[in-house]
Motif scaffolding. Structure first.
Motif, PDB file in Angstrom:
ATOM      1  N   VAL A 186     -10.563   0.105  18.717  1.00  0.00           N
ATOM      2  CA  VAL A 186      -9.111  -0.044  18.617  1.00  0.00           C
ATOM      3  C   VAL A 186      -8.477   0.323  19.954  1.00  0.00           C
ATOM      4  O   VAL A 186      -8.842   1.338  20.551  1.00  0.00           O
ATOM      5  CB  VAL A 186      -8.523   0.873  17.517  1.00  0.00           C
ATOM      6  CG1 VAL A 186      -7.030   0.586  17.319  1.00  0.00           C
ATOM      7  CG2 VAL A 186      -9.260   0.713  16.205  1.00  0.00           C
ATOM      8  N   MET A 215     -18.195   8.475  10.072  1.00  0.00           N
ATOM      9  CA  MET A 215     -17.785   7.594  11.166  1.00  0.00           C
ATOM     10  C   MET A 215     -18.214   8.179  12.505  1.00  0.00           C
ATOM     11  O   MET A 215     -17.913   9.332  12.810  1.00  0.00           O
ATOM     12  CB  MET A 215     -16.266   7.438  11.137  1.00  0.00           C
ATOM     13  CG  MET A 215     -15.759   6.432  12.143  1.00  0.00           C
ATOM     14  SD  MET A 215     -13.949   6.384  12.204  1.00  0.00           S
ATOM     15  CE  MET A 215     -13.606   5.256  10.897  1.00  0.00           C
ATOM     16  N   MET A 255     -10.122   9.202  14.368  1.00  0.00           N
ATOM     17  CA  MET A 255      -8.947   9.368  15.224  1.00  0.00           C
ATOM     18  C   MET A 255      -7.913  10.316  14.629  1.00  0.00           C
ATOM     19  O   MET A 255      -7.066  10.839  15.324  1.00  0.00           O
ATOM     20  CB  MET A 255      -8.267   8.016  15.516  1.00  0.00           C
ATOM     21  CG  MET A 255      -7.774   7.202  14.343  1.00  0.00           C
ATOM     22  SD  MET A 255      -6.289   7.808  13.501  1.00  0.00           S
ATOM     23  CE  MET A 255      -5.035   7.399  14.712  1.00  0.00           C
ATOM     24  N   ASP A 287      -9.969   4.015  20.673  1.00  0.00           N
ATOM     25  CA  ASP A 287     -10.421   4.743  19.485  1.00  0.00           C
ATOM     26  C   ASP A 287     -11.453   3.860  18.816  1.00  0.00           C
ATOM     27  O   ASP A 287     -11.118   2.774  18.355  1.00  0.00           O
ATOM     28  CB  ASP A 287      -9.219   4.954  18.552  1.00  0.00           C
ATOM     29  CG  ASP A 287      -9.631   5.104  17.097  1.00  0.00           C
ATOM     30  OD1 ASP A 287     -10.615   5.822  16.833  1.00  0.00           O
ATOM     31  OD2 ASP A 287      -8.973   4.497  16.227  1.00  0.00           O
ATOM     32  N   THR A 288     -12.709   4.285  18.782  1.00  0.00           N
ATOM     33  CA  THR A 288     -13.688   3.423  18.113  1.00  0.00           C
ATOM     34  C   THR A 288     -14.278   4.117  16.902  1.00  0.00           C
ATOM     35  O   THR A 288     -14.311   5.335  16.826  1.00  0.00           O
ATOM     36  CB  THR A 288     -14.843   2.963  19.043  1.00  0.00           C
ATOM     37  OG1 THR A 288     -15.963   3.823  18.880  1.00  0.00           O
ATOM     38  CG2 THR A 288     -14.404   2.873  20.480  1.00  0.00           C
ATOM     39  N   GLY A 289     -14.735   3.332  15.953  1.00  0.00           N
ATOM     40  CA  GLY A 289     -15.334   3.898  14.755  1.00  0.00           C
ATOM     41  C   GLY A 289     -16.479   3.032  14.276  1.00  0.00           C
ATOM     42  O   GLY A 289     -16.308   1.838  14.048  1.00  0.00           O
ATOM     43  N   ARG A 335     -11.677   7.369   2.050  1.00  0.00           N
ATOM     44  CA  ARG A 335     -10.670   6.308   1.928  1.00  0.00           C
ATOM     45  C   ARG A 335     -10.700   5.788   0.504  1.00  0.00           C
ATOM     46  O   ARG A 335     -11.752   5.367   0.030  1.00  0.00           O
ATOM     47  CB  ARG A 335     -11.004   5.134   2.840  1.00  0.00           C
ATOM     48  CG  ARG A 335     -10.703   5.394   4.271  1.00  0.00           C
ATOM     49  CD  ARG A 335     -10.923   4.151   5.101  1.00  0.00           C
ATOM     50  NE  ARG A 335     -10.852   4.515   6.505  1.00  0.00           N
ATOM     51  CZ  ARG A 335     -11.065   3.685   7.510  1.00  0.00           C
ATOM     52  NH1 ARG A 335     -11.372   2.431   7.273  1.00  0.00           N
ATOM     53  NH2 ARG A 335     -10.971   4.099   8.751  1.00  0.00           N
ATOM     54  N   TRP A 365      -5.112  -2.074  13.899  1.00  0.00           N
ATOM     55  CA  TRP A 365      -5.493  -0.859  13.180  1.00  0.00           C
ATOM     56  C   TRP A 365      -4.420   0.211  13.293  1.00  0.00           C
ATOM     57  O   TRP A 365      -3.910   0.486  14.377  1.00  0.00           O
ATOM     58  CB  TRP A 365      -6.814  -0.283  13.678  1.00  0.00           C
ATOM     59  CG  TRP A 365      -7.404   0.586  12.596  1.00  0.00           C
ATOM     60  CD1 TRP A 365      -8.231   0.186  11.597  1.00  0.00           C
ATOM     61  CD2 TRP A 365      -7.134   1.976  12.376  1.00  0.00           C
ATOM     62  NE1 TRP A 365      -8.493   1.251  10.755  1.00  0.00           N
ATOM     63  CE2 TRP A 365      -7.845   2.360  11.207  1.00  0.00           C
ATOM     64  CE3 TRP A 365      -6.369   2.933  13.033  1.00  0.00           C
ATOM     65  CZ2 TRP A 365      -7.805   3.657  10.701  1.00  0.00           C
ATOM     66  CZ3 TRP A 365      -6.331   4.230  12.523  1.00  0.00           C
ATOM     67  CH2 TRP A 365      -7.055   4.575  11.370  1.00  0.00           C
ATOM     68  N   ALA A 421     -10.227   8.674   9.230  1.00  0.00           N
ATOM     69  CA  ALA A 421     -10.897   8.114  10.402  1.00  0.00           C
ATOM     70  C   ALA A 421     -11.070   9.219  11.429  1.00  0.00           C
ATOM     71  O   ALA A 421     -10.363  10.240  11.384  1.00  0.00           O
ATOM     72  CB  ALA A 421     -10.068   6.983  11.004  1.00  0.00           C
ATOM     73  N   ASN A 472     -15.640  -0.824  15.082  1.00  0.00           N
ATOM     74  CA  ASN A 472     -14.293  -1.280  15.395  1.00  0.00           C
ATOM     75  C   ASN A 472     -13.798  -0.562  16.646  1.00  0.00           C
ATOM     76  O   ASN A 472     -13.756   0.664  16.670  1.00  0.00           O
ATOM     77  CB  ASN A 472     -13.388  -0.961  14.198  1.00  0.00           C
ATOM     78  CG  ASN A 472     -11.979  -1.475  14.373  1.00  0.00           C
ATOM     79  OD1 ASN A 472     -11.703  -2.231  15.304  1.00  0.00           O
ATOM     80  ND2 ASN A 472     -11.086  -1.059  13.482  1.00  0.00           N
TER      81      ASN A 472
END
Ligand code: SER
Length: 598
Positions: free
Chosen positions: A206, A88, A44, A227-229, A70, A162, A42, A204
């Motif tokens: 977070v 991402m 992050m 933290d967005t993705g 992933r 998450w 990710a 998302n």
């Protein structure tokens, strides 16, 4: 609105730059100094130290595009939207803005910049669990933006929490954004989070307020982060009205080529589509792993190398189902490189390595695939005839050892025949094999006082300590001497300064984390050049071309060494540094013991 991936990346970065975010580069797919995960999963992930409180040089508002791998969802690949590699888009607040701004900007970007209709948007939020309350603040923000209560779903931790990315680190409740594709609901209770394909999650946000510790507890972080993705493939799929990500321009040339190479039509259309998608997904991921600027991951039997091998071999197997001829990996890789090189020039720079590694692995697997499959079929037929449902661990190990079938791969073949694999039996066969190769490895003559369990474990502890010192202090921290008695280890290493108490604690914690992960210790024989190429620590001089033994503790440490070692890091129980002192100029000495022996 129609949009290409190039336009989407640009729009996203510009939008967040206009909201005061610094545009930073994406990191390597191979994590730097993070033993808790094999790949960057990710955006992050490379930012973990900053989410934990360290100041970031570019400021408190950041945005970027991050390549991610992933494999947790590998079994879902073949549906409309799950991928093992994806890009991402992310924006972060490091202890600055929080829920209201994050959600408002997500909403603004989706509806105003990308033109999604508010009616298409469904969102989920955290319903609360234990001491952590329901996220009413996010619910209120969504309502204030015009999302009606019936399209806001409060879901449990398994859906709306998450992280951390590995075993420890920053995490928190999240709010996820879904697009309603307009397909029929699969059931009356179908809602975002259902995998039928009606609702596709594209973003998302977070709210990272917690740090998960090695002990499994959640501590509040010193700062509240965002933290967005957002997934590039899924978002352009939704924007361009495609029914699945393989129709987007990121996959279309690959899919067309796969169809052209196909010579066999499986009876079942669903099976054909799934095979095509798996081949395309796995090839794209393999190209990005092999083309990564940090490099060093090659098909192999451990850690990240094993993941890569598994992806390539799985793709080869599905290619066989479609009657695709040998050599296809080079053809498909070239298409991936051409499709992405303007965004990721490293793929072009590493073109030769990518292609030669893929064709090499394809050929290695080809050699044994047919005979392995025959062996499998023979055993499976007999089991089915006798109404047995379990494939023995010994057979699974033979398929691994003799024919190069990754265990998960045998499990998939087994499922197709209604069988399950005895995993415990496989592990046992694996260990027995290790034991035998250890014994045939000859006498051991390292710096050990004896061969008792205690010294063996301390020896394994020195490998973990060696790697942990490098992670915490830097790559220069290399062993200069070692002496082990059943009671303690003594380890000398190059480092110019006295270690701070914080550094000592970090090293100790890192070793203990590896112990808790209960990593398997495995051994392989290879030439010293290959060992170095694969990133093994090689402390002692070896002649050119010399065969050496390389011990690995999971994905954490890899070192040229004569052994013996514990079978798993868990056997160590616990690790404690008792003393750190000077040994000679530029060399420090650590004395440490193993605690809580079980
Ligand atoms: N880390 C979160 C995710 O992967 C948001 O970026 O979904």
């Amino acid at each position: 609105m129609k949009l290409t991936a190039d336009q989407l990346r640009e729009k996203y970065l510009n939008f967040f730059a206009s909201k005061g975010h610094a545009v930073i580069s994406g990191a390597s797919l191979i994590p730097e100094n993070d033993p808790t995960v094999l790949f960057t999963t990710a955006g992050m992930h490379p930012l973990v130290p900053y989410l934990l409180g360290e100041p970031h040089p570019a400021g408190q508002r950041l945005t970027n595009v991050q390549k991610c791998v992933r494999t947790g969802d590998i079994d879902a690949v073949g549906d409309t939207c799950h991928l093992t590699f994806f890009e991402m888009l992310g924006n972060w607040s490091l202890g600055e803005y929080f829920k209201k701004e994050a959600i408002t900007w997500s909403f603004e970007f989706l509806t105003q910049e990308l033109g999604f209709a508010v009616e298409q948007l469904h969102v989920t939020v955290f319903e609360g669990e234990g001491a952590i309350p329901r996220d009413t603040e996010s619910i209120e923000v969504w309502k204030s933006l015009g999302i009606p209560a019936e399209r806001i779903y409060a879901l449990p931790k398994e859906d709306n929490w998450w992280g951390p990315a590995g075993t420890t680190g920053p995490c928190g409740p999240d709010t996820e954004m879904f697009i309603d594709t307009g397909l029929q609901s699969c059931a009356p209770e179908c809602r975002p989070g259902c995998h039928c394909g009606k609702y596709i999650e594209i973003w998302n946000d977070v709210f990272m307020q917690y740090n998960k510790t090695a002990a499994g507890t959640y501590e509040p972080l010193p700062q509240s982060n965002v933290d967005t993705g957002m997934g590039v493939e899924r978002t352009i799929c939704m924007m361009n009205g495609h029914s699945n990500v393989y129709e987007t321009e990121l996959f279309a040339p690959l899919m067309a080529q796969i169809r052209e190479l196909t010579t066999l039509q499986p009876d079942n259309e669903e099976q054909r589509v799934r095979a095509e998608r798996i081949i395309a997904d796995h090839m794209r991921t393999a190209v990005f792993i092999l083309g990564d600027p940090k490099g060093g991951v090659k098909p192999g039997n451990l850690g990240a190398n094993y993941v890569l091998r598994r992806l390539i071999r799985r793709s080869v197997r599905y290619a066989k189902i479609l009657g695709i001829e040998t050599g296809y990996t080079a053809t498909l890789a070239a298409l991936v490189i051409d499709n992405y090189k303007h965004v990721y020039p490293e793929l072009e720079q590493n073109r030769d390595t990518i292609i030669s590694e893929l064709t090499g692995e394809e050929a290695r697997f080809e050699k044994t695939l047919i005979s392995g499959q025959r062996e499998f079929d023979k055993v499976a037929d007999a089991l089915v005839d006798h109404r047995q449902t379990t494939l023995s661990g010994r057979t699974a190990f033979k398929l691994y050892d003799t024919y190069g079938f990754p265990l998960e791969f045998t499990e998939e073949l087994a499922i197709e025949r209604g069988l399950t694999v005895d995993r415990a039996g496989y592990d046992k066969a694996f260990k027995k094999h290790q034991e035998l190769s250890k014994q045939s490895g000859g006498t051991f003559n390292g710096g050990l006082a004896d061969n008792s369990k205690a010294t063996t474990r301390l020896h394994t502890a020195t490998h973990l300590l060696q790697r942990a010192l490098q992670v915490v202090l830097g790559e220069h921290a290399l062993q200069k001497g070692s002496n082990i008695t059943p009671a303690r280890l003594r380890f000398d290493f190059s480092h110019p300064n006295k270690m701070t108490s914080e550094e000592k604690q970090q090293v100790e914690d890192l070793v203990n984390q590896q112990i808790q992960r209960n990593l398997p210790i495995t051994v392989e024989t290879m030439t010293i050049e290959e060992a170095k190429e694969r990133g093994a620590i090689a402390l002692f001089a070896a002649k050119y071309g010399e065969q050496v033994k390389v011990y690995s503790a999971g994905d954490f440490s890899m070192e040229v060494c004569g052994g013996p070692h514990a079978e798993t890091t868990g056997e160590l129980g616990g690790f404690k540094i008792q003393k750190e002192e000077s040994s000679s100029a530029g060399v420090r000495r650590i004395k440490a013991v193993i605690t809580n022996l079980n």
